[in-house]
Design an enzyme around this catalytic site. Structure first.
Site, PDB file in Angstrom:
ATOM      1  N   GLY A 133      22.523 -64.937 152.266  1.00  0.00           N
ATOM      2  CA  GLY A 133      23.295 -64.239 153.283  1.00  0.00           C
ATOM      3  C   GLY A 133      22.869 -64.510 154.706  1.00  0.00           C
ATOM      4  N   PHE A 134      21.616 -64.869 154.910  1.00  0.00           N
ATOM      5  CA  PHE A 134      21.113 -65.116 156.253  1.00  0.00           C
ATOM      6  C   PHE A 134      20.114 -66.256 156.234  1.00  0.00           C
ATOM      7  CE2 PHE A 134      22.255 -60.635 156.189  1.00  0.00           C
ATOM      8  CZ  PHE A 134      23.007 -60.497 157.354  1.00  0.00           C
ATOM      9  N   GLY A 135      20.097 -67.042 157.317  1.00  0.00           N
ATOM     10  CA  GLY A 135      19.081 -68.054 157.479  1.00  0.00           C
ATOM     11  C   GLY A 135      17.812 -67.438 158.054  1.00  0.00           C
ATOM     12  N   MET A 147      29.741 -68.736 153.547  1.00  0.00           N
ATOM     13  CA  MET A 147      29.550 -67.302 153.313  1.00  0.00           C
ATOM     14  C   MET A 147      30.811 -66.543 153.688  1.00  0.00           C
ATOM     15  SD  MET A 147      25.783 -66.831 154.984  1.00  0.00           S
ATOM     16  CE  MET A 147      24.409 -67.889 154.552  1.00  0.00           C
ATOM     17  N   MET A 184      28.838 -69.322 148.702  1.00  0.00           N
ATOM     18  CA  MET A 184      28.374 -67.942 148.560  1.00  0.00           C
ATOM     19  C   MET A 184      29.565 -67.026 148.805  1.00  0.00           C
ATOM     20  SD  MET A 184      24.607 -68.202 150.322  1.00  0.00           S
ATOM     21  CE  MET A 184      24.977 -69.621 151.366  1.00  0.00           C
ATOM     22  N   SER A 215      20.169 -77.655 156.003  1.00  0.00           N
ATOM     23  CA  SER A 215      21.280 -76.706 156.015  1.00  0.00           C
ATOM     24  C   SER A 215      21.828 -76.586 157.429  1.00  0.00           C
ATOM     25  CB  SER A 215      20.814 -75.334 155.539  1.00  0.00           C
ATOM     26  OG  SER A 215      21.825 -74.368 155.788  1.00  0.00           O
ATOM     27  N   MET A 225      17.835 -69.862 144.473  1.00  0.00           N
ATOM     28  CA  MET A 225      17.692 -69.208 145.766  1.00  0.00           C
ATOM     29  C   MET A 225      16.285 -68.627 145.872  1.00  0.00           C
ATOM     30  SD  MET A 225      20.447 -69.675 147.452  1.00  0.00           S
ATOM     31  CE  MET A 225      19.974 -68.628 148.832  1.00  0.00           C
ATOM     32  N   ASP A 241      26.381 -74.185 153.853  1.00  0.00           N
ATOM     33  CA  ASP A 241      26.340 -72.826 153.315  1.00  0.00           C
ATOM     34  C   ASP A 241      27.599 -72.067 153.714  1.00  0.00           C
ATOM     35  OD1 ASP A 241      23.787 -72.578 151.937  1.00  0.00           O
ATOM     36  OD2 ASP A 241      22.861 -72.881 153.898  1.00  0.00           O
ATOM     37  N   ASP A 289      16.551 -73.368 147.790  1.00  0.00           N
ATOM     38  CA  ASP A 289      17.157 -73.036 149.079  1.00  0.00           C
ATOM     39  C   ASP A 289      16.664 -71.668 149.519  1.00  0.00           C
ATOM     40  OD1 ASP A 289      18.762 -72.595 151.283  1.00  0.00           O
ATOM     41  OD2 ASP A 289      20.652 -72.554 150.176  1.00  0.00           O
ATOM     42  N   HIS A 296      27.594 -75.231 149.187  1.00  0.00           N
ATOM     43  CA  HIS A 296      27.079 -74.064 148.469  1.00  0.00           C
ATOM     44  C   HIS A 296      27.987 -72.877 148.776  1.00  0.00           C
ATOM     45  CE1 HIS A 296      23.490 -71.006 148.172  1.00  0.00           C
ATOM     46  NE2 HIS A 296      24.389 -70.831 147.215  1.00  0.00           N
ATOM     47  N   HIS A 327      23.642 -80.004 153.642  1.00  0.00           N
ATOM     48  CA  HIS A 327      23.868 -78.752 152.902  1.00  0.00           C
ATOM     49  C   HIS A 327      24.743 -77.821 153.738  1.00  0.00           C
ATOM     50  CE1 HIS A 327      22.837 -75.914 149.686  1.00  0.00           C
ATOM     51  NE2 HIS A 327      22.790 -74.988 150.632  1.00  0.00           N
TER      52      HIS A 327
END
Length: 245
Positions: free
Chosen positions: A144-146, A39, A70, A10, A139, A37, A175, A68, A35
């Site tokens: 929302g956060f790594g 958001m 979100m 990611s 998930m 992400d 993930d 992905h 990947h």
């Protein structure tokens, strides 16, 4: 259907000041997919990047861009991400009222379609769209956060979704909090595509990233072998029991 284990780093965990270089580094390090992400600060409590960034980094690699989303709503933005270079577009089952329509729209854009489930969402949410899917993303943290810790509660969900998929050519991705320490467990449960951020981007060089990717892959493959061996042993024991009846 047994599929090879894929590792999808990611880029949320990458150095954004050197994003193109980071993508080239994980490509050289053995990443199978990239990947991305996305958001929006609305569906999830963070903002990352959008279609323009994906378009800008697309030339950095020929690897599959696993995008992905979100975000909510999703449908108005699908075309933009498709044009930006996404190969797989995954939407959340929770992000809109018409999941079937969203998946049809992704397929109509010539892209592979995925659906993601938050930790509290049961697998029943995808029961009636399985035949529109190329990927299911579970998930294993709240999105929302790594850098969050893996939720063990999702192992059983992964196992149940693997059973639901059956022989369909659908990848089962996980993930959130994936490391070399839990990769075996998720692969044994049935996952075949592992997203990892912080666990991949430790270190400073492509060589460091390569070691991290290799460690996660080896752990996942060991977990799968252990599961297969356990299943074979159960089959043998059942056969022996039948012969003694």
């Amino acid at each position: 259907m047994t599929r090879e284990i894929l590792i999808a780093p990611s880029i949320l965990a990458a150095d954004f000041a050197r994003l193109g270089e980071e993508i080239r580094a994980i490509d050289a390090a053995g990443a199978d997919w990239i990947h991305c992400d996305v958001m929006d600060g609305h569906f999830v409590p963070n903002i990352s990047f959008g279609a323009d960034v994906i378009k800008a980094i697309r030339p950095a690699t020929a690897k599959i861009f696993d995008v992905h989303l979100m975000i909510a709503p999703t449908d108005p933005y699908l075309e933009a991400f498709a044009k930006a270079g996404a190969d797989v577009i995954t939407v959340h089952a929770e992000a809109g009222p018409h999941l079937d329509r969203s998946l049809q729209a992704i397929r109509a854009l010539g892209k592979k379609a995925g659906v993601s489930l938050c930790p509290a969402t049961p697998e029943a949410a995808i029961e009636y769209v399985l035949d529109r899917l190329d990927l299911v993303l579970v998930m294993t943290v709240n999105p929302g956060f790594g850098g969050q810790s893996f939720l063990d509660s999702q192992i059983e969900k992964i196992r149940r979704i693997r059973s639901m998929i059956g022989d369909r050519p659908i990848r089962l991705e996980v993930d959130g909090g994936i490391t070399r320490d839990n990769a075996a467990a998720v692969a044994a449960a049935g996952a075949d595509t592992l997203v990892a951020g912080s666990a991949v981007f430790r270190g400073k060089s492509s060589a460091d990233y390569a070691g991290n990717i290799a460690a996660i892959r080896a752990a996942a493959e060991a977990g799968r072998v252990s599961k297969l061996q356990h299943g074979s042993a159960q089959t043998i024991r059942a056969g022996e029991a039948a012969l003694t009846r």
